[in-house]
Design an enzyme around this catalytic site. Sequence first.
Site, PDB file in Angstrom:
ATOM      1  N   PHE A   1       0.873  -1.177   0.000  1.00  0.00           N
ATOM      2  CA  PHE A   1       0.000   0.000   0.000  1.00  0.00           C
ATOM      3  C   PHE A   1       0.904   1.219   0.000  1.00  0.00           C
ATOM      4  O   PHE A   1       1.345   1.664   1.055  1.00  0.00           O
ATOM      5  CB  PHE A   1      -0.868  -0.036   1.253  1.00  0.00           C
TER       6      PHE A   1
ATOM      7  N   TYR B   1       7.097  -9.987  16.935  1.00  0.00           N
ATOM      8  CA  TYR B   1       8.250  -9.600  17.754  1.00  0.00           C
ATOM      9  C   TYR B   1       7.886  -9.840  19.212  1.00  0.00           C
ATOM     10  O   TYR B   1       6.751  -9.590  19.614  1.00  0.00           O
ATOM     11  CB  TYR B   1       8.599  -8.114  17.536  1.00  0.00           C
TER      12      TYR B   1
ATOM     13  N   LEU C   1       2.353  -7.600   7.102  1.00  0.00           N
ATOM     14  CA  LEU C   1       1.720  -6.272   7.131  1.00  0.00           C
ATOM     15  C   LEU C   1       2.089  -5.538   8.408  1.00  0.00           C
ATOM     16  O   LEU C   1       2.158  -6.138   9.470  1.00  0.00           O
ATOM     17  CB  LEU C   1       0.204  -6.431   7.171  1.00  0.00           C
ATOM     18  N   ALA C   2       2.316  -4.255   8.294  1.00  0.00           N
ATOM     19  CA  ALA C   2       2.400  -3.404   9.475  1.00  0.00           C
ATOM     20  C   ALA C   2       1.620  -2.149   9.119  1.00  0.00           C
ATOM     21  O   ALA C   2       2.019  -1.409   8.219  1.00  0.00           O
ATOM     22  CB  ALA C   2       3.841  -3.075   9.804  1.00  0.00           C
TER      23      ALA C   2
ATOM     24  N   TYR D   1       5.751  -3.176  24.496  1.00  0.00           N
ATOM     25  CA  TYR D   1       5.485  -4.024  23.335  1.00  0.00           C
ATOM     26  C   TYR D   1       4.702  -5.283  23.715  1.00  0.00           C
ATOM     27  O   TYR D   1       3.486  -5.331  23.581  1.00  0.00           O
ATOM     28  CB  TYR D   1       6.793  -4.375  22.593  1.00  0.00           C
TER      29      TYR D   1
ATOM     30  N   ASP E   1      -5.270  -1.838  -0.661  1.00  0.00           N
ATOM     31  CA  ASP E   1      -5.505  -2.209   0.727  1.00  0.00           C
ATOM     32  C   ASP E   1      -5.666  -3.728   0.901  1.00  0.00           C
ATOM     33  O   ASP E   1      -6.677  -4.307   0.516  1.00  0.00           O
ATOM     34  CB  ASP E   1      -6.762  -1.480   1.220  1.00  0.00           C
ATOM     35  N   ALA E   2      -4.659  -4.324   1.522  1.00  0.00           N
ATOM     36  CA  ALA E   2      -4.669  -5.785   1.719  1.00  0.00           C
ATOM     37  C   ALA E   2      -5.825  -6.240   2.604  1.00  0.00           C
ATOM     38  O   ALA E   2      -6.214  -7.411   2.559  1.00  0.00           O
ATOM     39  CB  ALA E   2      -3.345  -6.218   2.351  1.00  0.00           C
TER      40      ALA E   2
ATOM     41  N   LYS F   1      -0.367  -9.316  18.724  1.00  0.00           N
ATOM     42  CA  LYS F   1       0.544 -10.366  18.254  1.00  0.00           C
ATOM     43  C   LYS F   1       0.171 -11.726  18.839  1.00  0.00           C
ATOM     44  O   LYS F   1       0.339 -12.752  18.192  1.00  0.00           O
ATOM     45  CB  LYS F   1       1.994  -9.998  18.594  1.00  0.00           C
TER      46      LYS F   1
HETATM   47  P1  NAD Z   1       7.328  -2.062   7.246  1.00  0.00           P
HETATM   48  O1  NAD Z   1       6.712  -0.805   7.705  1.00  0.00           O
HETATM   49  O2  NAD Z   1       8.736  -2.026   6.766  1.00  0.00           O
HETATM   50  O3  NAD Z   1       6.457  -2.728   6.074  1.00  0.00           O
HETATM   51  C1  NAD Z   1       5.071  -2.802   6.136  1.00  0.00           C
HETATM   52  C2  NAD Z   1       4.512  -3.298   4.814  1.00  0.00           C
HETATM   53  O4  NAD Z   1       3.079  -3.376   4.929  1.00  0.00           O
HETATM   54  C3  NAD Z   1       4.793  -2.380   3.612  1.00  0.00           C
HETATM   55  O5  NAD Z   1       5.041  -3.190   2.476  1.00  0.00           O
HETATM   56  C4  NAD Z   1       3.454  -1.650   3.410  1.00  0.00           C
HETATM   57  O6  NAD Z   1       3.208  -1.214   2.081  1.00  0.00           O
HETATM   58  C5  NAD Z   1       2.500  -2.745   3.797  1.00  0.00           C
HETATM   59  N1  NAD Z   1       1.166  -2.265   4.170  1.00  0.00           N
HETATM   60  C6  NAD Z   1       0.812  -1.473   5.208  1.00  0.00           C
HETATM   61  N2  NAD Z   1      -0.530  -1.299   5.224  1.00  0.00           N
HETATM   62  C7  NAD Z   1      -1.024  -2.001   4.169  1.00  0.00           C
HETATM   63  C8  NAD Z   1      -2.330  -2.242   3.671  1.00  0.00           C
HETATM   64  N3  NAD Z   1      -3.417  -1.741   4.261  1.00  0.00           N
HETATM   65  N4  NAD Z   1      -2.458  -2.994   2.557  1.00  0.00           N
HETATM   66  C9  NAD Z   1      -1.381  -3.522   1.941  1.00  0.00           C
HETATM   67  N5  NAD Z   1      -0.110  -3.367   2.396  1.00  0.00           N
HETATM   68  C10 NAD Z   1       0.052  -2.617   3.499  1.00  0.00           C
HETATM   69  O7  NAD Z   1       7.156  -3.093   8.470  1.00  0.00           O
HETATM   70  P2  NAD Z   1       8.054  -4.260   9.085  1.00  0.00           P
HETATM   71  O8  NAD Z   1       8.730  -3.744  10.289  1.00  0.00           O
HETATM   72  O9  NAD Z   1       8.825  -4.979   8.042  1.00  0.00           O
HETATM   73  O10 NAD Z   1       6.905  -5.195   9.639  1.00  0.00           O
HETATM   74  C11 NAD Z   1       6.446  -6.362   8.991  1.00  0.00           C
HETATM   75  C12 NAD Z   1       6.086  -7.410  10.034  1.00  0.00           C
HETATM   76  O11 NAD Z   1       7.284  -7.804  10.723  1.00  0.00           O
HETATM   77  C13 NAD Z   1       5.117  -6.890  11.099  1.00  0.00           C
HETATM   78  O12 NAD Z   1       4.224  -7.907  11.435  1.00  0.00           O
HETATM   79  C14 NAD Z   1       6.052  -6.604  12.276  1.00  0.00           C
HETATM   80  O13 NAD Z   1       5.399  -6.660  13.526  1.00  0.00           O
HETATM   81  C15 NAD Z   1       7.037  -7.753  12.113  1.00  0.00           C
HETATM   82  N6  NAD Z   1       8.300  -7.569  12.861  1.00  0.00           N
HETATM   83  C16 NAD Z   1       9.039  -6.422  12.715  1.00  0.00           C
HETATM   84  C17 NAD Z   1      10.204  -6.285  13.479  1.00  0.00           C
HETATM   85  C18 NAD Z   1      11.062  -5.039  13.365  1.00  0.00           C
HETATM   86  O14 NAD Z   1      11.966  -4.856  14.194  1.00  0.00           O
HETATM   87  N7  NAD Z   1      10.825  -4.183  12.366  1.00  0.00           N
HETATM   88  C19 NAD Z   1      10.621  -7.299  14.335  1.00  0.00           C
HETATM   89  C20 NAD Z   1       9.876  -8.472  14.416  1.00  0.00           C
HETATM   90  C21 NAD Z   1       8.700  -8.593  13.671  1.00  0.00           C
END
Ligand code: NAD
Length: 396
Positions: free
Chosen positions: A76, A227, A141-142, A237, A113-114, A246
């Site tokens: 998105f 996480y 997704l985040a 968190y 929007d996913a 989570k």
């Molecule tokens: P990010 O912000 O880098 O990426 C989020 C992605 O979601 C992007 O591709 C964005 O376009 C997409 N997105 C957001 N809303 C959307 C929607 N409505 N429709 C379609 N796409 C949508 O986030 P990230 O940190 O890589 O997080 C991804 C996952 O990894 C999450 O579940 C997060 O909790 C988990 N995670 C992250 C960390 C960290 O330290 N960053 C650690 C452990 C787990």
Amino acid sequence: MIIKPRIRGFICTTAHPTGCAANVKQQIGYVREQGEIDGGASINNALVIGSSGGYGLASRIVAAFGCGAATLGVSFERLPTQKKTATAGWYNNVAFQAAAETAGLYAKTLDGDAYSDAMKEQVIDTVKTDMRQIDLLVYSLASPVRQHPRTGELHRSVIKPLGAALHMKSVNVDRGEVLEVDLEPADAEETAATVAVMGGEDWEFWIDALKQAGVLAPGFRTLAYTYIGSELTWPIYWQGTLGRAKEDLDRAATAITQELADVQGEARVVVLKAVVTQAMSAIPVVPLYASLLFKAMKERNVHENPIQHIYRMYATQLCSAAPVRLDDVGRIRMDDVEMSADIQDDVRRRWDLVSSENLAELGDLAGFREDFLKIFGFGFAGVDYDADLDPTLGSG
Ligand code: NAD
């Protein structure tokens, strides 16, 4: 347009197209250097939800360039105009697409929007036409908001503690200042909203829709990322609203695995390490923990960035013939190094001592900032940041 970083709090409102392309290229280069993943051939067609940045982009890159998979991505992102850059993810998608095509790998990205039924239908149509079936879905997704596809209600997630107000150390990344933050606890409505946005329901909706459409290959697997972290960040968190959401992924993984019985499929939550992404930069306290963690991990040469971490996940867990490393809830643990006693003892020691004065010595705020800028395509060697560019890349 000459594109420079414009930082507003924990977001950069500009993104550099050539820099984003360099970021994608660097990640692909890393995967190529490691070589093809043993057992990677089991992944032929992968769907990545949240594929344009952070862990989702890394997952897509490893599926394509480490396993040779065709990939369908959903993200998105904001499109560019002549006056305004796109979001980084849009440029990442363009760069990934071009690299995949050059390598002879199928790749398609659907932007929208996913959470919506319309996107699920669009994905199903694309899978039916181009892939027939998928054998992997990575749910990465985040998002801060979700419009519920059945009720139409707009849920907004909050990042708050539960139960009692919180007074904790944090950092202002911009100013490099260690400070104390006060956070009020979430009420029941805010907690439920956060679970609605970041919990497992949408993951279940995706699997339901794909299964009903008959596009899940035998042995299909799906992963959702989580996480947990250490007790230093638990109050904000794991024991807060985000942790509640989570935890709901754990419930959903069990329910999905049951639903996948007839395709001999499996759903797993994967616990990943802390890395700098757009989503994580927005969480109070975590950037301070992360900069101390990075210093401790880098000093021991065990630090991983998203692509290194996800490559290891595919190579040692997802594609490996060896048994996966599961915890008592059935999650795949990739945070083993972050959570090792040696690293955590060191981070705790640094946490107790850290102040604005010694942050540069005890923590790796410089590395944190560097990673943050790189998300938006800034700070790559060989990129001309004074070049006058068309932010639309000729599309507008
Ligand atoms: P990010 O912000 O880098 O990426 C989020 C992605 O979601 C992007 O591709 C964005 O376009 C997409 N997105 C957001 N809303 C959307 C929607 N409505 N429709 C379609 N796409 C949508 O986030 P990230 O940190 O890589 O997080 C991804 C996952 O990894 C999450 O579940 C997060 O909790 C988990 N995670 C992250 C960390 C960290 O330290 N960053 C650690 C452990 C787990």
